[in-house]
Enzyme design. Structure first.
Site, PDB file in Angstrom:
ATOM      1  N   CYS A  31       0.836  -1.209   0.000  1.00  0.00           N
ATOM      2  CA  CYS A  31       0.000   0.000   0.000  1.00  0.00           C
ATOM      3  C   CYS A  31       0.876   1.267   0.000  1.00  0.00           C
ATOM      4  O   CYS A  31       1.520   1.557  -0.988  1.00  0.00           O
ATOM      5  CB  CYS A  31      -0.992  -0.050   1.163  1.00  0.00           C
ATOM      6  SG  CYS A  31      -2.344   1.115   0.974  1.00  0.00           S
ATOM      7  N   HIS A  79      -3.691  -5.086   0.655  1.00  0.00           N
ATOM      8  CA  HIS A  79      -3.150  -5.640   1.916  1.00  0.00           C
ATOM      9  C   HIS A  79      -3.227  -7.170   1.902  1.00  0.00           C
ATOM     10  O   HIS A  79      -4.271  -7.736   2.211  1.00  0.00           O
ATOM     11  CB  HIS A  79      -3.938  -5.085   3.112  1.00  0.00           C
ATOM     12  CG  HIS A  79      -3.645  -3.650   3.393  1.00  0.00           C
ATOM     13  ND1 HIS A  79      -2.575  -3.245   4.150  1.00  0.00           N
ATOM     14  CD2 HIS A  79      -4.264  -2.516   2.987  1.00  0.00           C
ATOM     15  CE1 HIS A  79      -2.547  -1.923   4.219  1.00  0.00           C
ATOM     16  NE2 HIS A  79      -3.552  -1.456   3.515  1.00  0.00           N
ATOM     17  N   GLU A 118      -1.917  -9.140   4.007  1.00  0.00           N
ATOM     18  CA  GLU A 118      -1.863  -9.679   5.374  1.00  0.00           C
ATOM     19  C   GLU A 118      -3.234  -9.867   6.007  1.00  0.00           C
ATOM     20  O   GLU A 118      -3.378 -10.582   6.999  1.00  0.00           O
ATOM     21  CB  GLU A 118      -0.980  -8.791   6.268  1.00  0.00           C
ATOM     22  CG  GLU A 118      -1.532  -7.411   6.600  1.00  0.00           C
ATOM     23  CD  GLU A 118      -1.247  -6.335   5.555  1.00  0.00           C
ATOM     24  OE1 GLU A 118      -1.248  -5.155   5.932  1.00  0.00           O
ATOM     25  OE2 GLU A 118      -1.044  -6.664   4.375  1.00  0.00           O
TER      26      GLU A 118
END
Length: 392
Positions: A86, A176, A178
């Site tokens: 990001c 993202h 994660e």
């Protein structure tokens, strides 16, 4: 030598994302050590040869507001593989000569990204499909790619959703990976760790136990240590770890505040005094605490009363043990991270923590904080590895 100095690791440079801890945990779940450091603190000279890969986190900052963030550009010239997530993707592009601007269409939420090319980073990520759902959260975007970067995947609004410079091992993702909302996102992190950085697994409860016991022995030597035992996960694991490391040089003080779970004091005494044979001083201060808390309804006032009285009683009993040099605390990695604001703004500082800076100055004891690089779930696994019961 401390854990974080001796292990090969992935270093996460934090720009204030709410997901930074999640990145660190994901890496550790794959059996690799990871460490978080603020973008304000990291300098090229501080990076040693244990760093096998760097992740630049997301964050609330703008790439073109240079005054609000700091980043030592020499870090990207070291030949260490880098993954920008990001904001990290934008900063990596900008430093390499690309351009970043405000998006016409701000993306927040799920978006489809479409595969354009194969890459080490995306091996098995698309699972044979042309597109996959990812979690976007950005107001800016890379508008012009740096030289020698290629597009791996795009979304309708983000032309450069995944990019790479293969020769330099630079990778950028606008989403993202994660978070659980990103489909198959862990594969991106796994590929970065094992295929790009070529790092070997080095992080498990068993490794930690052996390393931490040795560290405590080295730090404490032949000195006495006192530990405030509450019966909770963190202090129980610290007590058992120190017990394995220094045995009878450990003195645990267990204060019954009258606010414990039902029969918890019996369980603590039975486990630590009778079963593990630890030096345990039990203080029944129920009446003292409840008297101080009478007619107090404000939770913050209660917390302060409990904290201050606890320290007072703890000091009273600690003074009875002669020649003590160390105090053991169950500080965890999130306690350290959350007690320091990353971006300088109040929003990214989650809370101040009682273990960090909560030690009375006049006690003049050195701190032993063996869990300070661990997350809660890792502490639980370590507790089981130290033969503590599942109930604890």
């Amino acid at each position: 030598m401390s854990l974080n100095q001796s292990l090969n690791k992935i270093l996460i440079i934090d720009f204030g994302s709410q997901f930074t801890q999640l990145i660190a945990r994901r890496i550790r779940e794959f059996g690799v050590f990871s460490e978080i450091i603020s973008h304000k603190k990291i300098k090229n000279k501080n990076i040693n040869n244990t760093v096998k890969g760097i992740i630049l986190s997301g964050g609330p900052l703008n790439v073109y507001e240079l005054k609000k963030y700091s980043f030592d550009k020499k870090i990207i010239q070291r030949g260490i593989p880098i993954l920008g997530i990001c904001f990290g993707h934008q900063i990596l592009s900008k430093i390499n000569g690309g351009k970043v601007k405000q998006s016409k269409n701000r993306e927040f939420g799920l978006a489809n990204i479409f595969k354009k090319k194969d890459s080490l980073l995306t091996k098995n990520f698309f699972k044979g499909k042309r597109s996959i759902k990812v979690w976007m959260s950005h107001a800016d975007e890379v508008s012009k790619l740096p030289k020698n970067f290629t597009v791996i995947a795009s979304s309708v609004n983000s032309k450069f959703a995944i990019v790479e410079n293969k020769s330099k091992n630079f990778y950028g993702v606008q989403f993202h990976p994660e978070v659980t909302h990103t489909e198959n996102g862990r594969t991106i992190i796994r590929n970065f760790i094992f295929l790009v950085c070529k790092i070997k697994k080095n992080w498990s409860a068993k490794n930690q136990k052996i390393k931490l016991i040795n560290e405590v022995k080295n730090q404490v030597g032949n000195n006495k240590v006192i530990c405030a035992l509450s019966g909770g996960v963190d202090s129980s694991v610290v007590a058992q770890l120190l017990n394995k490391a220094i045995g009878k040089k450990l003195y645990c003080i267990f204060v019954n505040t009258g606010l414990l779970r039902k029969n918890e004091e019996k369980q603590v005494i039975s486990t630590f005094k009778k079963k593990l044979k630890i030096n345990l001083i039990y203080v029944n201060a129920e009446k003292e605490f409840l008297r101080k808390l009478k007619n107090i309804s404000d939770p913050e006032k209660k917390r302060k009363i409990i904290g201050n009285l606890f320290i007072k009683i703890f000091e009273r009993y600690a003074k009875k043990i002669k020649n003590v040099k160390f105090l053991a605390q169950g500080t965890l990695y999130p306690d350290l991270i959350e007690s320091k604001s990353v971006t300088g703004s109040e929003t990214s500082k989650i809370k101040s923590h009682h273990n960090v800076g909560g030690l009375p100055k006049k006690m003049k004891l050195n701190l032993v904080e063996p869990l300070k690089l661990l997350f809660k779930d890792e502490v639980r696994k370590l507790g089981l590895e130290l033969n503590l019961s599942k109930e604890i």
